[in-house]
Each structure stands twice: as structure tokens, then as C-alpha cells.
Design a protein around this motif. Sequence first.
Motif, PDB file in Angstrom:
ATOM      1  N   UNK A 134       0.666  -1.176   0.016  1.00 30.61           N
ATOM      2  CA  UNK A 134       0.052  -0.125  -0.023  1.00 30.61           C
ATOM      3  C   UNK A 134       0.939   1.055   0.154  1.00 30.61           C
ATOM      4  N   UNK A 135       0.310   2.153  -0.510  1.00 31.52           N
ATOM      5  CA  UNK A 135       1.011   3.644  -0.409  1.00 31.52           C
ATOM      6  C   UNK A 135      -0.081   4.743  -0.287  1.00 31.52           C
ATOM      7  N   UNK A 136       0.445   5.940  -0.201  1.00 32.35           N
ATOM      8  CA  UNK A 136      -0.053   7.263   0.090  1.00 32.35           C
ATOM      9  C   UNK A 136      -0.495   7.925  -1.310  1.00 32.35           C
ATOM     10  N   UNK A 137      -1.729   8.410  -1.734  1.00 33.64           N
ATOM     11  CA  UNK A 137      -1.990   8.799  -3.247  1.00 33.64           C
ATOM     12  C   UNK A 137      -2.688  10.049  -2.725  1.00 33.64           C
ATOM     13  N   UNK A 138      -2.607  11.048  -3.913  1.00 28.41           N
ATOM     14  CA  UNK A 138      -3.189  12.295  -4.158  1.00 28.41           C
ATOM     15  C   UNK A 138      -3.642  12.240  -5.730  1.00 28.41           C
ATOM     16  N   UNK A 139      -5.090  11.984  -6.016  1.00 28.86           N
ATOM     17  CA  UNK A 139      -5.365  12.306  -7.258  1.00 28.86           C
ATOM     18  C   UNK A 139      -4.773  11.288  -8.251  1.00 28.86           C
ATOM     19  N   UNK A 140      -4.663  10.148  -7.741  1.00 30.10           N
ATOM     20  CA  UNK A 140      -4.172   8.756  -8.475  1.00 30.10           C
ATOM     21  C   UNK A 140      -2.769   8.934  -8.599  1.00 30.10           C
ATOM     22  N   UNK A 141      -1.953   9.760  -8.141  1.00 30.34           N
ATOM     23  CA  UNK A 141      -0.431   9.972  -8.159  1.00 30.34           C
ATOM     24  C   UNK A 141       0.129   9.207  -6.877  1.00 30.34           C
ATOM     25  N   UNK A 142       0.976   8.476  -6.720  1.00 30.66           N
ATOM     26  CA  UNK A 142       1.629   7.830  -5.525  1.00 30.66           C
ATOM     27  C   UNK A 142       2.410   8.835  -4.806  1.00 30.66           C
ATOM     28  N   UNK A 143       2.477   9.079  -3.657  1.00 38.12           N
ATOM     29  CA  UNK A 143       3.229   9.992  -3.141  1.00 38.12           C
ATOM     30  C   UNK A 143       4.121   9.522  -2.092  1.00 38.12           C
ATOM     31  N   UNK A 144       3.951   8.108  -1.867  1.00 36.29           N
ATOM     32  CA  UNK A 144       4.932   7.727  -0.814  1.00 36.29           C
ATOM     33  C   UNK A 144       5.641   6.370  -1.405  1.00 36.29           C
ATOM     34  N   UNK A 145       6.393   5.914  -0.558  1.00 37.90           N
ATOM     35  CA  UNK A 145       6.959   4.578  -1.172  1.00 37.90           C
ATOM     36  C   UNK A 145       5.811   3.447  -0.759  1.00 37.90           C
TER      37      UNK A 145
END
Length: 84
Positions: A3-14
Amino acid sequence: MPYALFYNDAQLSKAYPSEADVWKIAQQSGLVVDVATDEDRPGPRRILDNDYEIKPCRTGPGEDPAKNKADAERQSRMELQFNS
């Protein structure tokens, strides 16, 4: 599944091994807020600020979610030592 952190379908985290791991990282980063709940649920509930989402993800080439988790935990311990 990682799992990862997303904003507007863009992955922000590892990528991390579990959704709970990403929640922990988001909490430490100040991205989790408590909001009042409706009358069906007692007490506040946690949500991600600014429309962030935690979603399943693919790992990048050579990325290891378990190593990412261990690195984040090590970094957190170091920050606690420096802030003491």
C-alpha cells in the motif's frame, strides 16, 4: 499486497507492506486528522487530510516494502532521540 499514500491517483509515498503501515507514516507526517462522527458512531474518526488516500499499489523496480517499513521505523526512532 503493498500500500501507499496517493493524491489524485498519483503515488506520493513509498510502498509499505500493509495499509496500517501507511496510516502510521501518515500520522507521523501530520496528515491524519480527527473529525466528528455521525450519530451512528461514537467518538471521532481518523481521516486523511487534503483528500489523500491509502490504496494498494505496485512496487517499483528494486523496491522492497518491508525495507521501506524498517527504514521509516529507524528514521522515527532517530527523530525521537534528537527531540529528547
